[in-house]
Design an enzyme around this catalytic site. Structure first.
Site, short mmCIF file in Angstrom:
data_model
loop_
_atom_site.label_atom_id
_atom_site.label_comp_id
_atom_site.label_asym_id
_atom_site.label_seq_id
_atom_site.Cartn_x
_atom_site.Cartn_y
_atom_site.Cartn_z
CD GLU A 194 3.32 1.92 41.48
OE1 GLU A 194 2.91 0.97 42.17
OE2 GLU A 194 2.56 2.75 40.97
CG HIS A 215 0.85 9.11 39.91
ND1 HIS A 215 0.60 9.55 41.20
CD2 HIS A 215 0.51 7.78 39.91
CE1 HIS A 215 0.11 8.55 41.92
NE2 HIS A 215 0.05 7.47 41.16
CB CYS A 239 -2.36 5.23 38.74
SG CYS A 239 -1.42 4.66 40.16
NE ARG A 258 3.18 6.64 47.34
CZ ARG A 258 2.38 6.05 46.45
NH1 ARG A 258 1.75 6.75 45.53
NH2 ARG A 258 2.24 4.74 46.45
NE ARG A 286 -3.55 -3.30 37.12
CZ ARG A 286 -2.99 -2.59 38.07
NH1 ARG A 286 -1.70 -2.72 38.36
NH2 ARG A 286 -3.70 -1.72 38.76
CB SER A 289 -17.80 -1.02 55.32
OG SER A 289 -16.43 -0.73 55.44
CB THR A 335 -15.39 2.22 51.96
OG1 THR A 335 -14.68 0.97 51.86
CG2 THR A 335 -16.82 1.95 52.37
P1 NAP Z 1 -8.05 1.69 49.64
O1 NAP Z 1 -8.35 3.15 49.78
O2 NAP Z 1 -7.20 1.04 50.66
O3 NAP Z 1 -9.48 0.89 49.55
C1 NAP Z 1 -9.54 -0.52 49.59
C2 NAP Z 1 -10.99 -1.02 49.51
O4 NAP Z 1 -10.97 -2.45 49.63
C3 NAP Z 1 -11.92 -0.50 50.61
O5 NAP Z 1 -13.20 -0.23 50.10
C4 NAP Z 1 -12.00 -1.68 51.60
O6 NAP Z 1 -13.22 -1.75 52.33
C5 NAP Z 1 -11.93 -2.85 50.62
N1 NAP Z 1 -11.49 -4.06 51.33
C6 NAP Z 1 -10.35 -4.26 52.05
N2 NAP Z 1 -10.33 -5.51 52.57
C7 NAP Z 1 -11.48 -6.11 52.16
C8 NAP Z 1 -12.05 -7.40 52.39
N3 NAP Z 1 -11.43 -8.34 53.13
N4 NAP Z 1 -13.26 -7.69 51.82
C9 NAP Z 1 -13.90 -6.77 51.08
N5 NAP Z 1 -13.43 -5.51 50.85
C10 NAP Z 1 -12.22 -5.20 51.38
O7 NAP Z 1 -7.37 1.37 48.23
P2 NAP Z 1 -7.43 2.22 46.83
O8 NAP Z 1 -6.32 3.17 46.73
O9 NAP Z 1 -8.83 2.69 46.67
O10 NAP Z 1 -7.11 1.07 45.78
C11 NAP Z 1 -8.07 0.08 45.40
C12 NAP Z 1 -7.45 -0.82 44.33
O11 NAP Z 1 -7.17 -0.03 43.16
C13 NAP Z 1 -6.10 -1.42 44.77
O12 NAP Z 1 -6.01 -2.72 44.26
C14 NAP Z 1 -5.08 -0.49 44.14
O13 NAP Z 1 -3.84 -1.12 43.90
C15 NAP Z 1 -5.76 -0.09 42.82
N6 NAP Z 1 -5.40 1.22 42.27
C16 NAP Z 1 -5.33 2.34 43.07
C17 NAP Z 1 -4.99 3.58 42.48
C18 NAP Z 1 -4.92 4.86 43.29
O14 NAP Z 1 -4.52 5.91 42.71
N7 NAP Z 1 -5.27 4.88 44.56
C19 NAP Z 1 -4.73 3.65 41.12
C20 NAP Z 1 -4.82 2.49 40.32
C21 NAP Z 1 -5.16 1.29 40.92
P3 NAP Z 1 -13.31 -1.33 53.90
O15 NAP Z 1 -13.32 0.19 53.93
O16 NAP Z 1 -14.59 -1.92 54.35
O17 NAP Z 1 -12.09 -1.90 54.57
#
Ligand code: NAP
Length: 348
Positions: A201, A241, A148, A234, A109, A40, A12
């Site tokens: 970061e 980026h 990223c 940011r 990682r 969810s 999600t």
């Molecule tokens: P996000 O939008 O906050 O999404 C987090 C996800 O984790 C949601 O699907 C959420 O589900 C789920 N979640 C949270 N708590 C949970 C729990 N207790 N049990 C099961 N699921 C849970 O974060 P994001 O930006 O997509 O990032 C996801 C990961 O990728 C992170 O570790 C981040 O550091 C990494 N990342 C992000 C980027 C980027 O550009 N955004 C780039 C590289 C790496 P619900 O909706 O149900 O809460």
């Protein structure tokens, strides 16, 4: 070829949604399970996801019921886009139960037996998987993609390091809001502003590239011996980026040689013809004011890193600007490319 069923953990979130978009109609993979938190679970994906991608939620996917992140799903391969507060334990639980976990999260990682992978740069690090499998005692294992910002930086450093030897790098990032997930940074903090701090970061930018550029020797990765100093900011950009780099080389090359090496880079995995691999991992843009996020972030379907403004520095040797699409090349697309590499190498 029969498609492989896959699950998405954290389906999600910002990265989870990109995974859904990029895996829909993928030639090798088929989305079978979507998992997220208790908040969810139990509801159709289309009813609960706060979808933020302009292409819309794929119809069939919208009807799938979201499940909990439990290792009982009908898929061998899971993509993890979980929040790092929960990713570590959940991913381990899947690996222990025989799943192949391809993760975006930071938790594993830097584990010594977990590949931190960019197929064009260090496909040879897949040798760690055999060592890791002994840890879990089963067929499951974890591979990760870098942060990223690190992904763009390392893709550009690799050909330069191979050709000229990189000694020192000063990098300043201007990172998009989508990099903080959703809802991410509060609008009153983001609008009309630059925030000169992103938690954790700079440390990632100074350490992850050393592992990725490192060498597999005697069953472990020996980090590349070069120095990186990072400033992370940011900025009020939606996706993409931007990073400015100043580089010192072991032997200072000519400007034309740098451009030639970057433009000609194909990478270790080129011959495998992976479906998500860009034709050119690095695209050099000659315009004096490029790359820019609004114009250039979708180059190579968001999988290429755009580079421009290669010029001499009066402090170190050369300066340049790069742009990486953070949720595609820096996250979901990177994870899918890693999974394609695993399949091409018969590791799934
Ligand atoms: P996000 O939008 O906050 O999404 C987090 C996800 O984790 C949601 O699907 C959420 O589900 C789920 N979640 C949270 N708590 C949970 C729990 N207790 N049990 C099961 N699921 C849970 O974060 P994001 O930006 O997509 O990032 C996801 C990961 O990728 C992170 O570790 C981040 O550091 C990494 N990342 C992000 C980027 C980027 O550009 N955004 C780039 C590289 C790496 P619900 O909706 O149900 O809460």
């Amino acid at each position: 070829m029969k498609k492989i069923k896959v699950g998405i953990l954290g389906a999600t979130g910002a990265v989870g949604q990109r995974l859904v978009q990029l895996l829909t109609n993928h030639p090798w993979f088929e989305i079978n399970s979507l998992c997220a938190s208790e908040k969810s679970a139990g509801k159709p994906y289309g009813d609960i996801v706060n979808w933020k991608i302009s292409t819309g939620i794929p119809g069939e996917i919208a009807k799938l019921k979201v499940g909990l992140c439990e290792p009982t799903i009908d898929a061998k391969l899971v993509f993890s886009a979980l929040d790092s507060s929960v990713a570590g334990e959940i991913e381990e639980n899947f690996a222990k139960n025989g799943y192949v976990v391809v993760s975006n999260s930071r938790n594993h990682r830097m584990d010594s037996d977990v590949p931190l992978l960019i197929p064009e740069v260090n496909a040879s690090h897949l040798k760690l998987i055999e060592i890791q499998k002994k840890r879990w005692g089963l067929r499951g294992f974890i591979v990760t993609n870098p942060n990223c910002t690190v992904c763009g930086l390392t893709l550009v450093l690799k050909p330069l390091d191979d050709a000229f030897g990189v000694k020192k790098v000063i990098v300043t990032s201007m990172q998009a809001l989508s990099g903080a997930g959703y809802p991410g940074v509060a609008s009153l903090d983001a609008l009309d502003n630059v925030i000169p701090y992103i938690d954790g970061e700079e440390e990632k930018l100074e350490t992850e590239p050393l592992k990725i550029l490192g060498e597999f020797k005697n069953g472990r990765i020996v980090d590349r011996d070069l120095k990186i100093s990072a400033h992370c900011n940011r900025v009020s950009v939606r996706d993409g980026h931007t990073e400015t780099l100043t580089i010192e080389f072991e032997k200072k090359p000519a400007r034309d040689a740098i451009i030639k090496v970057l433009s000609g880079f194909k990478g270790e995995s080129y011959k495998l013809d992976l479906p998500s691999a860009p034709k050119k991992p690095i695209v050099y843009l000659p315009g004096r004011d490029r790359p820019q996020p609004v114009l250039d972030r979708n180059i190579g379907d968001g999988m290429s890193v755009a580079v421009g403004r290669v010029r001499e520095s009066s402090v170190l040797d050369f300066k340049l600007v790069l742009l990486v699409h953070n949720t595609i090349r820096g996250a979901a697309g990177a994870a899918i490319l890693n999974a394609e590499l695993l399949l091409a190498k018969r590791l799934i």
